[in-house]
Enzyme design. Sequence first.
Site, PDB file in Angstrom:
ATOM      1  CB  ILE A 275      -0.929   0.021   1.231  1.00 28.38           C
ATOM      2  CG1 ILE A 275      -1.806  -1.241   1.245  1.00 28.38           C
ATOM      3  CG2 ILE A 275      -1.808   1.264   1.227  1.00 28.38           C
ATOM      4  CD1 ILE A 275      -2.680  -1.363   2.480  1.00 28.38           C
TER       5      ILE A 275
ATOM      6  CD  GLU B  98       3.248  -0.797   5.099  1.00 33.52           C
ATOM      7  OE1 GLU B  98       4.129   0.054   4.891  1.00 33.52           O
ATOM      8  OE2 GLU B  98       3.098  -1.367   6.199  1.00 33.52           O
TER       9      GLU B  98
END
Length: 400
Positions: A254, A296
Site C-alpha cells: 500500500i 501493509e
Amino acid sequence: MNAHDPSTSRGNWARWFGLGGSRSDEDESAAGHPGAGPAASETPSDRRRRQILDDLTRFLDTHRLPVTAETLGLAHDIVTGADPPLVRLVTERVASGAPLTLEWLEQSAALREATDGAQGVHTLARSLERAIAQFAQTATRARTAASGYNKALAAHVDEMGASDSCEVPCSSITTLTTIAREMLRRTRDIEREMNRSERETQTLQQNLEDARREAEIDHLTGLPNRRAFEAVFAEEFEEAQAGRDALCVAFCDIDRFKRINDTHGHEAGDRVLRTVAQALAELSNDRCHVARHGGEEFVVLLRGSNLKEACAILDDAREALSLRRLVNRVTNTPFGRISFSAGVADAHAYADRREALRAADEALFRAKLSGRNRVMAAGLDDWAGFRVVPAAPPGDDGEP
C-alpha cells in the site's frame, strides 16, 4: 542489465543507504576506465566480490558498527538484498533518520529467528498431523480385524458349547470353551478400547486442523498469513515445475500507508488494510492465492499466468482500487486516493522460490521509486504498463 542481476540489486540497495558510487561510476569501472587500477583486468565475478567487500566496509563504517561475525553476516544480507524483510526494516529506519545501532540489528535478527522458529513449529505440527492420521488408519484396521475375529470366535464357541458328542473328553471341551470365552471377553475389551482411541484420535485430528487453520489466518484481514503462503508456494512451485505450468509471484504494498496512519489514526489504517485486502482477495481462486505478508504488504501467487498476464491481472486490481474515493466514516474525512504498488516475477526464471521472491521484492522497490501506484516486472529495465496512471488533481497528490 536485468533487474535480477545480483550486482544491480546490490547497487540499488547500496545507493538507497547512501553507499556505492553513481550509475555512471559503475559503468566506467566496468569498462576499465583509466585510473581504475586492477579493475581493468578483473573478471565480472572479481568485480562483484570486490564491490560487496567495499559496500560491507562502507556500511559498517557509516553506521559505526563493530566488526563481528554477526554484524558482517547482517551487513551482507542488507547490502546485497539477500534478506528482503530485513532490508525493508533497515530502509525504513534509515529513512526516518533513526540510528542503525547494534542493539537494533540484534533485535531485528532475533525477530527473524522467531519467525523461522514459528515456521519450524508449523512444520512439526504438519508431521504430527500425518503421524496421527497414520495411527488412526492403523487403529481402524485393528478394530475391524478384532471385530471380525470376535465374530468368528463367538461362532466356534457357541458351536462347541452346543455339541453333544465329541471324540475328546467333555472336560477338555469344557476347558477349551472356558478359555475361548475368556479370550472373547478380552478381545471385546480391546475392541472397545480401540473404538475409544479412534474417537479420541479423530477429535485430536480435528482440533489440530482447527488450530493450524487458526494459526494460518491473518485475523485483521481474514487472508492467509505469511506462514500459510510459504506452504502453498512450496506446493504450487513443485507442481508447476512438474507440469511445466506458468507461475508468477508478486509483492503488493500500500502506497504511503504510514501517512494514512499518521493522518487518520491506526484504527482507520486497519480499515484501509481490510479494504485493500478485500480488493486483492477478489482475485483469489484455485489458481490464484493472496496472502498478507506482513504490515501493509501482500503477496500474490498466480498459477497458469505468464509474466505479462500476471502484471495485467494485478494492474486491473490496482486501477480499480486507485479510482475509488474512500471516506473515513468516523470523521467524514476523505482518505484521498488509496493505491498500491506491485512487483511481479516469473517464478521459473530463478533458481529457487527464495530468488523469485527476492526478484519480485526488488521489482516492487523499483515501482515505489518510479512514482508508486504502478506494477513493474522483474527482469525488465522498465515496464511500459497497461494504462497511463492519471495525474492527481491540482493541490491533491492522491494522498490523505
